[in-house]
Design a protein around this motif. Sequence first.
Motif, PDB file in Angstrom:
ATOM      1  N   VAL A  20      30.822 -18.096 -13.319  1.00 36.09           N
ATOM      2  CA  VAL A  20      30.352 -19.484 -13.395  1.00 36.09           C
ATOM      3  C   VAL A  20      29.282 -19.669 -14.462  1.00 36.09           C
ATOM      4  O   VAL A  20      29.380 -20.561 -15.312  1.00 36.09           O
ATOM      5  N   SER A  21      28.234 -18.862 -14.418  1.00 33.24           N
ATOM      6  CA  SER A  21      27.091 -19.081 -15.310  1.00 33.24           C
ATOM      7  C   SER A  21      27.510 -18.888 -16.762  1.00 33.24           C
ATOM      8  O   SER A  21      28.406 -18.106 -17.082  1.00 33.24           O
ATOM      9  N   SER A  22      26.823 -19.614 -17.634  1.00 33.14           N
ATOM     10  CA  SER A  22      27.192 -19.586 -19.057  1.00 33.14           C
ATOM     11  C   SER A  22      25.953 -19.750 -19.915  1.00 33.14           C
ATOM     12  O   SER A  22      24.896 -20.164 -19.441  1.00 33.14           O
ATOM     13  N   LYS A  23      26.097 -19.438 -21.182  1.00 31.37           N
ATOM     14  CA  LYS A  23      25.075 -19.813 -22.149  1.00 31.37           C
ATOM     15  C   LYS A  23      25.153 -21.323 -22.361  1.00 31.37           C
ATOM     16  O   LYS A  23      26.108 -21.976 -21.936  1.00 31.37           O
ATOM     17  N   SER A  24      24.159 -21.885 -23.017  1.00 27.60           N
ATOM     18  CA  SER A  24      24.225 -23.302 -23.368  1.00 27.60           C
ATOM     19  C   SER A  24      25.483 -23.545 -24.191  1.00 27.60           C
ATOM     20  O   SER A  24      25.782 -22.799 -25.133  1.00 27.60           O
ATOM     21  N   TYR A  25      26.245 -24.570 -23.829  1.00 27.48           N
ATOM     22  CA  TYR A  25      27.562 -24.752 -24.456  1.00 27.48           C
ATOM     23  C   TYR A  25      27.459 -24.975 -25.956  1.00 27.48           C
ATOM     24  O   TYR A  25      28.398 -24.669 -26.709  1.00 27.48           O
ATOM     25  N   GLU A  26      26.314 -25.469 -26.447  1.00 26.77           N
ATOM     26  CA  GLU A  26      26.147 -25.723 -27.876  1.00 26.77           C
ATOM     27  C   GLU A  26      26.111 -24.424 -28.683  1.00 26.77           C
ATOM     28  O   GLU A  26      26.274 -24.449 -29.904  1.00 26.77           O
ATOM     29  N   THR A  27      25.873 -23.296 -28.028  1.00 25.10           N
ATOM     30  CA  THR A  27      25.750 -22.028 -28.746  1.00 25.10           C
ATOM     31  C   THR A  27      27.097 -21.338 -28.967  1.00 25.10           C
ATOM     32  O   THR A  27      27.168 -20.358 -29.708  1.00 25.10           O
ATOM     33  N   LYS A  36      37.173 -19.559 -23.372  1.00 18.63           N
ATOM     34  CA  LYS A  36      36.576 -19.530 -22.037  1.00 18.63           C
ATOM     35  C   LYS A  36      37.110 -20.664 -21.175  1.00 18.63           C
ATOM     36  O   LYS A  36      37.375 -20.485 -19.976  1.00 18.63           O
ATOM     37  N   LEU A  37      37.277 -21.830 -21.759  1.00 23.39           N
ATOM     38  CA  LEU A  37      37.821 -22.963 -21.009  1.00 23.39           C
ATOM     39  C   LEU A  37      39.273 -22.713 -20.605  1.00 23.39           C
ATOM     40  O   LEU A  37      39.715 -23.121 -19.523  1.00 23.39           O
ATOM     41  N   ALA A  38      40.012 -22.028 -21.458  1.00 20.70           N
ATOM     42  CA  ALA A  38      41.432 -21.799 -21.186  1.00 20.70           C
ATOM     43  C   ALA A  38      41.662 -20.731 -20.125  1.00 20.70           C
ATOM     44  O   ALA A  38      42.596 -20.840 -19.320  1.00 20.70           O
ATOM     45  N   TYR A  39      40.803 -19.711 -20.097  1.00 18.41           N
ATOM     46  CA  TYR A  39      41.104 -18.548 -19.256  1.00 18.41           C
ATOM     47  C   TYR A  39      40.138 -18.335 -18.088  1.00 18.41           C
ATOM     48  O   TYR A  39      40.356 -17.431 -17.286  1.00 18.41           O
ATOM     49  N   ASN A  40      39.097 -19.154 -17.996  1.00 19.87           N
ATOM     50  CA  ASN A  40      38.148 -18.992 -16.884  1.00 19.87           C
ATOM     51  C   ASN A  40      37.987 -20.323 -16.151  1.00 19.87           C
ATOM     52  O   ASN A  40      37.204 -21.181 -16.575  1.00 19.87           O
ATOM     53  N   PRO A  41      38.694 -20.517 -15.050  1.00 22.91           N
ATOM     54  CA  PRO A  41      38.609 -21.805 -14.338  1.00 22.91           C
ATOM     55  C   PRO A  41      37.273 -22.015 -13.638  1.00 22.91           C
ATOM     56  O   PRO A  41      36.982 -23.134 -13.198  1.00 22.91           O
ATOM     57  N   PHE A  42      36.450 -20.968 -13.540  1.00 20.74           N
ATOM     58  CA  PHE A  42      35.190 -21.081 -12.810  1.00 20.74           C
ATOM     59  C   PHE A  42      33.986 -21.337 -13.717  1.00 20.74           C
ATOM     60  O   PHE A  42      32.901 -21.633 -13.219  1.00 20.74           O
ATOM     61  N   THR A  43      34.140 -21.216 -15.033  1.00 22.77           N
ATOM     62  CA  THR A  43      32.980 -21.342 -15.908  1.00 22.77           C
ATOM     63  C   THR A  43      32.371 -22.735 -15.824  1.00 22.77           C
ATOM     64  O   THR A  43      33.072 -23.759 -15.777  1.00 22.77           O
ATOM     65  N   PHE A  44      31.046 -22.778 -15.831  1.00 19.48           N
ATOM     66  CA  PHE A  44      30.330 -24.053 -15.808  1.00 19.48           C
ATOM     67  C   PHE A  44      30.619 -24.878 -17.055  1.00 19.48           C
ATOM     68  O   PHE A  44      30.358 -26.086 -17.084  1.00 19.48           O
ATOM     69  N   LEU A  45      31.164 -24.241 -18.061  1.00 14.67           N
ATOM     70  CA  LEU A  45      31.543 -24.977 -19.277  1.00 14.67           C
ATOM     71  C   LEU A  45      32.562 -26.072 -18.975  1.00 14.67           C
ATOM     72  O   LEU A  45      32.642 -27.069 -19.701  1.00 14.67           O
ATOM     73  N   HIS A  46      33.328 -25.925 -17.893  1.00 14.76           N
ATOM     74  CA  HIS A  46      34.253 -26.990 -17.497  1.00 14.76           C
ATOM     75  C   HIS A  46      33.501 -28.224 -17.023  1.00 14.76           C
ATOM     76  O   HIS A  46      33.974 -29.348 -17.180  1.00 14.76           O
ATOM     77  N   VAL A  47      32.340 -28.008 -16.436  1.00 13.84           N
ATOM     78  CA  VAL A  47      31.538 -29.137 -15.967  1.00 13.84           C
ATOM     79  C   VAL A  47      30.970 -29.912 -17.147  1.00 13.84           C
ATOM     80  O   VAL A  47      31.048 -31.139 -17.196  1.00 13.84           O
ATOM     81  N   VAL A  48      30.396 -29.193 -18.111  1.00 13.10           N
ATOM     82  CA  VAL A  48      29.743 -29.875 -19.227  1.00 13.10           C
ATOM     83  C   VAL A  48      30.712 -30.235 -20.348  1.00 13.10           C
ATOM     84  O   VAL A  48      30.326 -30.907 -21.315  1.00 13.10           O
ATOM     85  N   ASN A  49      31.957 -29.796 -20.241  1.00 11.69           N
ATOM     86  CA  ASN A  49      33.021 -30.208 -21.170  1.00 11.69           C
ATOM     87  C   ASN A  49      34.160 -30.823 -20.354  1.00 11.69           C
ATOM     88  O   ASN A  49      35.282 -30.311 -20.330  1.00 11.69           O
ATOM     89  N   PRO A  50      33.905 -31.951 -19.692  1.00 12.87           N
ATOM     90  CA  PRO A  50      34.879 -32.487 -18.733  1.00 12.87           C
ATOM     91  C   PRO A  50      36.160 -32.985 -19.373  1.00 12.87           C
ATOM     92  O   PRO A  50      37.193 -33.081 -18.707  1.00 12.87           O
ATOM     93  N   GLY A  51      36.137 -33.290 -20.667  1.00 12.09           N
ATOM     94  CA  GLY A  51      37.330 -33.797 -21.317  1.00 12.09           C
ATOM     95  C   GLY A  51      38.433 -32.775 -21.452  1.00 12.09           C
ATOM     96  O   GLY A  51      39.597 -33.129 -21.649  1.00 12.09           O
ATOM     97  N   TYR A  52      38.093 -31.488 -21.326  1.00 10.68           N
ATOM     98  CA  TYR A  52      39.101 -30.433 -21.465  1.00 10.68           C
ATOM     99  C   TYR A  52      40.216 -30.601 -20.445  1.00 10.68           C
ATOM    100  O   TYR A  52      41.383 -30.337 -20.743  1.00 10.68           O
ATOM    101  N   LYS A  53      39.861 -31.072 -19.271  1.00  8.59           N
ATOM    102  CA  LYS A  53      40.842 -31.264 -18.199  1.00  8.59           C
ATOM    103  C   LYS A  53      41.924 -32.248 -18.615  1.00  8.59           C
ATOM    104  O   LYS A  53      43.082 -32.146 -18.188  1.00  8.59           O
TER     105      LYS A  53
END
Length: 413
Positions: A20-27, A36-53
């Motif tokens: 789940v935990s991640s670096k700041s998405y801007e980095t 990470k968005l494609a292969y990790n459904p648990f990453t918090f990056l999905h929360v801060v990049n909601p358009g990926y869904k």
Amino acid sequence: MATIKPFKAVRPTRDKVALVSSKSYETYPEDELNSKLAYNPFTFLHVVNPGYKYHKQDITGEQRFKLVHNRYLEFKEDQIFTQEEKPALYVYQKITPTHSFSGIITATSTQDYHDNTIKIHERTLKKRELLFENYLKNTGFNAEPVLLTYPDDTTVNKIIQKYQQKRAEYEFTSTDKNVHLLWIVEDSEDIQVLVSAFEKISTLYIADGHHRTTSSCLLAKNLADENPNHTGKEDYNFFMSYLLSESQLSIYEFNRFIKDLNGLTPDEFLIELDTYFRIEKRGQELYKPKEKHHFSMYLKGEFYALYLRKSAYEFSDELSELDAEILYRTVLKPILGIEDIRNDSKIIYSQDKSDGLELKTKVDSGDFKVSFGMMPTTIDEIKTIVDKGLVMPPKTTYIEPKLRSALTIYEFL
């Protein structure tokens, strides 16, 4: 007197925290972020990049912020996140290949910012303040703590060390080879010891997270104005921070890279520099400054050492003694014509944690005409300037540790 407050953190379950935990998405570079968005459904990056869904990465503004809130609710509904049953503080340790950092995650007071108990060392951009304030109002949480620093304190150290003797709630290694450990401080006596210890500390300094701090304080003020029953104890009057003692900070310098010489030839530029500096040509020998007021420069395939002529420069206050300010006053503004060092497109900055070869490689690529390096700023310099009510130039310090998102989350709405 610094105010800290325990809070009921929302955090990943123990079995999923590493995912789940991640670096700041801007980095993240774009390819790594997409992977990470494609292969990790648990990453918090999905929360801060909601358009990926929705296969839409161009969602911006308030629409994006609301979707961030929705993704966050989904993570809670799917029990990826759980919430503490009672308020707690958190001991967090980050171990890198070269350093170890141990501090306290807590909620800190926006009033302390207004009272100048929490002090800044750089200016913020109003546009970014308003943007992030809108983000916070729509999402209702802090997922990445602001990094605050304080003078080393024996009492705080003892509590941290006490918990580090126990089994950590979290212990995992991230893909950047850093180890992360988290302990929950829920014992009421230990919490009170920490609260009392920080009450005796007169000043906290923002090391990293100026915009997040000012935005949280702006939101608190606006919500207080809208709330006829405002007491000052509401959760929105606090923001999440990581308190780390001064001795543990790692501070690096930023190199400066300039795209043109403001109409001067390299020889003419060197003649202009001679007014303020004693210049030594080092050729292909890499030079890194070892003392304050010494600078490295790479120009037209060669390294130079620049030593400030103190008889030609006026030290008028503490800010004027800062190397980044000296470079601005003697070179960037008068010779290279760079007035606005925050926004001028002719200058870029890059943090230096390496051997300094970046000064050469970026100029040799043809993208830049000249580069400058300097000594890192010290915590004592930062505090002296801040305590005098002065503000440092942008990109003067690169401070570590950089913190992960979603290890603990502070809900304030």
